[in-house]
Design an enzyme around this catalytic site. Structure first.
Site, PDB file in Angstrom:
ATOM      1  N   SER A 166       8.514  -2.992   4.944  1.00  0.00           N
ATOM      2  CA  SER A 166       7.158  -3.282   4.495  1.00  0.00           C
ATOM      3  C   SER A 166       6.580  -4.418   5.345  1.00  0.00           C
ATOM      4  O   SER A 166       6.475  -4.287   6.553  1.00  0.00           O
ATOM      5  CB  SER A 166       7.156  -3.603   2.999  1.00  0.00           C
ATOM      6  OG  SER A 166       5.857  -3.576   2.476  1.00  0.00           O
ATOM      7  N   ASP A 184       3.443   7.052   0.310  1.00  0.00           N
ATOM      8  CA  ASP A 184       3.430   5.588   0.216  1.00  0.00           C
ATOM      9  C   ASP A 184       2.000   5.095   0.005  1.00  0.00           C
ATOM     10  O   ASP A 184       1.102   5.399   0.784  1.00  0.00           O
ATOM     11  CB  ASP A 184       3.992   4.996   1.506  1.00  0.00           C
ATOM     12  CG  ASP A 184       4.317   3.512   1.383  1.00  0.00           C
ATOM     13  OD1 ASP A 184       3.728   2.839   0.522  1.00  0.00           O
ATOM     14  OD2 ASP A 184       5.167   3.046   2.165  1.00  0.00           O
ATOM     15  N   HIS A 200       6.618   4.264  -1.315  1.00  0.00           N
ATOM     16  CA  HIS A 200       6.997   3.021  -0.661  1.00  0.00           C
ATOM     17  C   HIS A 200       8.463   2.663  -0.878  1.00  0.00           C
ATOM     18  O   HIS A 200       9.100   2.077  -0.007  1.00  0.00           O
ATOM     19  CB  HIS A 200       6.108   1.902  -1.193  1.00  0.00           C
ATOM     20  CG  HIS A 200       6.125   0.660  -0.349  1.00  0.00           C
ATOM     21  ND1 HIS A 200       5.705   0.644   0.959  1.00  0.00           N
ATOM     22  CD2 HIS A 200       6.499  -0.619  -0.645  1.00  0.00           C
ATOM     23  CE1 HIS A 200       5.819  -0.587   1.443  1.00  0.00           C
ATOM     24  NE2 HIS A 200       6.304  -1.361   0.502  1.00  0.00           N
TER      25      HIS A 200
END
Length: 714
Positions: free
Chosen positions: A567, A652, A687
């Site tokens: 991320s 995501d 995600h």
């Protein structure tokens, strides 16, 4: 690093794929079949100059465009072909990792009301089973409230992200995400029958709060495009979803929002928070049809949170206290922060991370010298505060589930890189403690490993803490491979929790390092301030300086350094790849935030408006120029790069799949080496990757096998 201020640094060429375990024929075949994305001119508009983005076409908000899907599937096929040569290694590592999971495990039960609650995993099953036992019935058997394995049948992805039992203990409200996009559906289960009520509300965040009437719930509606949570809805059981009443709407799109109950159940709270400010609205849970009351007006550079006990509110705030202080106010005096009274003074050296409120005690979870500890403060004699002791160099203490306020017992979890999560009951009156549960880790012997703390000196003289794990007998002779991890954004700290997966590397001679770089909050609020906005470059240079320190100190061989981040940590990997590729044999970038400027210019993308105080607003030229100078996608150049594995999820919602897709396409176009560049898209996840526990282990095994194959092939 004399060239650190230049973002383009030549790498050391690694000329053929053969050194990574491929024959000449295989290398030629892989190169010939690697996906090449079409280039279509597209101008990204900006008040500071338009930029051409020839891979912008890979963005499809519907996730259905045939050309885009075909390209992602081609990348997946290319990766599958590459990893087929070491499939046995992947399978071995996967079995090792799964072999360290106690498959038929259960959580430590806790008591709330008339029931004892616990979570159970059954052998071979991917998902948890939530159950409870009626304490009013002698020798009562546990009853299943929710079996997520049943919900997941026929689903490629399934996640239950929040569950709340009604005050009368007869109903269970829970939030389901079947896609990974974090758009939730509210469901209500009758715990007396085990059947779900007809009530279904969709397009929500995961937040839930119950009123005391056991028929009114408060939830938050998400915008279907931006996922911004701006509207609090009140739902009465039995009413159509369309009749849910709007009770609060936030007009500032830089705020996140959440609803919950205070720990004592007396109030419902709407919590609003952005990077530098927050606000709280409260409602008596006995009067769900009344209006919410403002706790204290929002102010720029004022953050606070509060919990209720016995007619007063206990407040954690950064008012005149960058590392936070504790304050209090009677319920009758809420509405103005001028009425807040000090409880625990702020410190320049200790950061207050979290707190728990009890009838006779205040428990603080603090950061001291970068480590999370617990301090117990008696209300009657704050000077008699006690710190819970620890005997390892690096560790983390955090609060366990504490549901009662009228108790002298605090539950907390202790963990380190060598100590599995261990839950203790701590007697706040006597200081005595009892171990209640330690996570059982099959095929693991803690006596074989050591954890250590070291400090790396950054270019500006700042000392950056690093936590290390290695097998006993390790010698700092500069021969070991290194696996270095960091995050370094949002003030989120990378604590040295026990991670059973990483022993598949450590047992093969790796040193595992967590770099506590600026942008996190390990060393207090200033540590965060020094790693965001126009200081963001410190995050990246700290990471590189840690690598240089560990190699120079003999912890690692300079040609055996691997790094991983996800991320915002994936942004770190992308920046490091551009700035210092010669230091790394391989980089793993999971769901990486790599197209910083284009994303932050687009306010239709989830998270953008919420994060102007994290990255900067590129509509302002100073921020635009600075963000552009480190944005990994924009800084890709004709140079040698390390081997890179990139992963994403098609659904995501935090970092859109097209960011890494474009980055990989641009890397393929410009990089001058023959090192493997692999890109995997999970076509059914978001995600967090796969939702099942074994599926997640498989993804980790794939990453480790990628690393080990690179290492063994040299």
């Amino acid at each position: 690093m004399a060239l650190r201020n230049k973002f383009i640094i030549s790498g050391l060429a690694l000329s053929t794929l053969m050194i990574f375990g491929c024959s000449n024929d295989a290398a030629t075949e892989l190169k010939a079949t690697q996906p090449v994305a079409e280039k279509i001119p597209y101008l990204v508009k900006s008040p500071h100059g338009d930029r051409n983005d020839p891979y912008y076409w890979l963005r499809d908000d519907e996730r259905k465009a045939p050309a885009m899907i075909a390209h992602l599937e081609a990348e997946n096929a290319y990766y599958d072909a590459y990893r087929s040569s070491y499939a046995d290694l992947t399978a071995t590592v996967e079995q090792e990792i799964i072999g360290r999971i106690k498959q038929d495990d259960s959580s430590l039960p806790y008591v709330k009301g008339d029931y004892e609650y616990s979570t159970v995993y059954e052998a071979g099953k991917e998902y948890p089973i939530y159950q409870r036992r009626d304490l009013r019935v002698a020798d009562a058997e546990p009853e299943v409230m929710l079996d997520v394995n049943e919900l997941a049948q026929g689903q490629a992805f399934m996640q239950v992200s929040n569950m709340q039992v009604s005050p009368n203990q007869q109903l269970l409200a829970y939030m389901v995400d079947p896609t990974g996009r974090r758009q939730y559906e509210l469901r209500i289960r009758d715990l007396t029958t085990g059947e779900d009520l007809p009530d279904r509300l969709q397009g929500l965040s995961s937040a839930i709060a119950w009123a005391k009437d056991n028929e009114t719930l408060f939830v938050i509606e998400n915008d279907p495009q931006t996922l911004l949570s701006t509207r609090v809805l009140k739902h009465k059981l039995g009413q159509p979803a369309a009749q849910a009443e709007l009770v609060y709407e936030e007009t500032d799109n830089t705020f996140y929002m959440y609803v919950s109950n205070t720990k004592d159940g007396e109030y419902i709270t709407i919590s609003l928070s952005q990077t530098v400010s927050s606000e709280l609205h409260i409602l008596d849970a006995d009067t769900p049809n009344a209006e919410f009351t403002l706790f204290a007006p929002r102010e720029r550079h004022l953050k606070y949170s509060a919990d209720h006990i016995d007619g007063r509110w206990i407040i954690r705030t950064d008012m005149d206290a960058p590392n936070y202080q504790m304050m209090q106010v009677s319920h009758a005096d809420i509405g103005d922060k001028a009425n807040w009274q000090p409880l625990i003074a702020p410190s320049d050296d200790v950061f207050i991370q979290d707190y728990e409120v009890f009838t006779d005690y205040l428990a603080l979870n603090e950061r001291s010298n970068g480590l999370r500890r617990i301090r117990i403060v008696p209300w009657q004699d704050p000077a008699a505060a006690q710190v819970v002791a620890a005997d390892e160099q690096a560790y983390v203490m955090s609060f366990e589930r504490n549901v009662e306020q009228a108790t002298d017992t605090l539950r907390y979890t202790y963990s380190s890189l060598t100590t599995p999560a261990t839950i203790y009951a701590y007697d706040m009156s006597s200081g005595e403690q009892q171990q209640l549960k330690q996570t059982e880790v099959p095929n693991y012997n803690a006596s074989l490993y050591s954890t250590e703390r070291t400090w790396a000196k950054a270019d500006d003289g700042t000392m950056v803490p690093v936590t290390l794990l290695y097998k006993k007998g390790f010698s700092k002779d500069g021969t070991a491979p290194l696996y270095q991890y960091a995050y370094g954004s949002y003030g989120s700290s990378s604590d040295p929790y026990f991670r059973s997966t990483v022993f598949s590397l450590v047992d093969r001679g790796f040193v595992y390092a967590i770099a506590h770089i600026r942008g996190g909050q390990e060393m207090g609020r200033q540590w965060y301030e020094d790693g965001k906005l126009l200081n963001k470059i410190n995050t990246f240079t700290d990471f590189i300086d840690v690598t240089e320190h560990l190699v120079a100190a003999g912890y690692a061989h300079p040609d055996k350094v691997f790094a991983m981040g996800g991320s915002a940590g994936g942004l770190l990997m992308g920046a490091v790849a551009n700035m210092a590729p010669q230091h790394y044999r391989g980089l793993m970038a999971h769901v990486p935030f790599v197209d910083v400027v284009t994303t932050m210019l687009d306010e239709t993308i989830p998270l953008t408006t919420n994060e102007f105080d994290e990255w900067g607003n590129p509509k302002q030229k100073a921020y635009y120029d600075y963000m552009l100078s480190y944005s990994p996608y924009d800084q890709v150049s004709a140079q040698d790069y390390p081997a890179i594995l990139v992963t994403t999820g098609l659904h995501d919602s935090q970092v859109q799949y097209f960011e890494p897709a474009k980055w990989v396409a641009k890397l393929r176009e410009h990089k001058t080496d023959a090192n493997p560049l692999m890109f995997k898209t999970n076509m059914t996840a978001g995600h967090g990757g796969s939702s099942g526990r074994f599926a997640r282990m498989k993804e980790i095994a794939e990453e480790y096998a990628f690393i080990l194959n690179l290492l063994e092939a040299k």
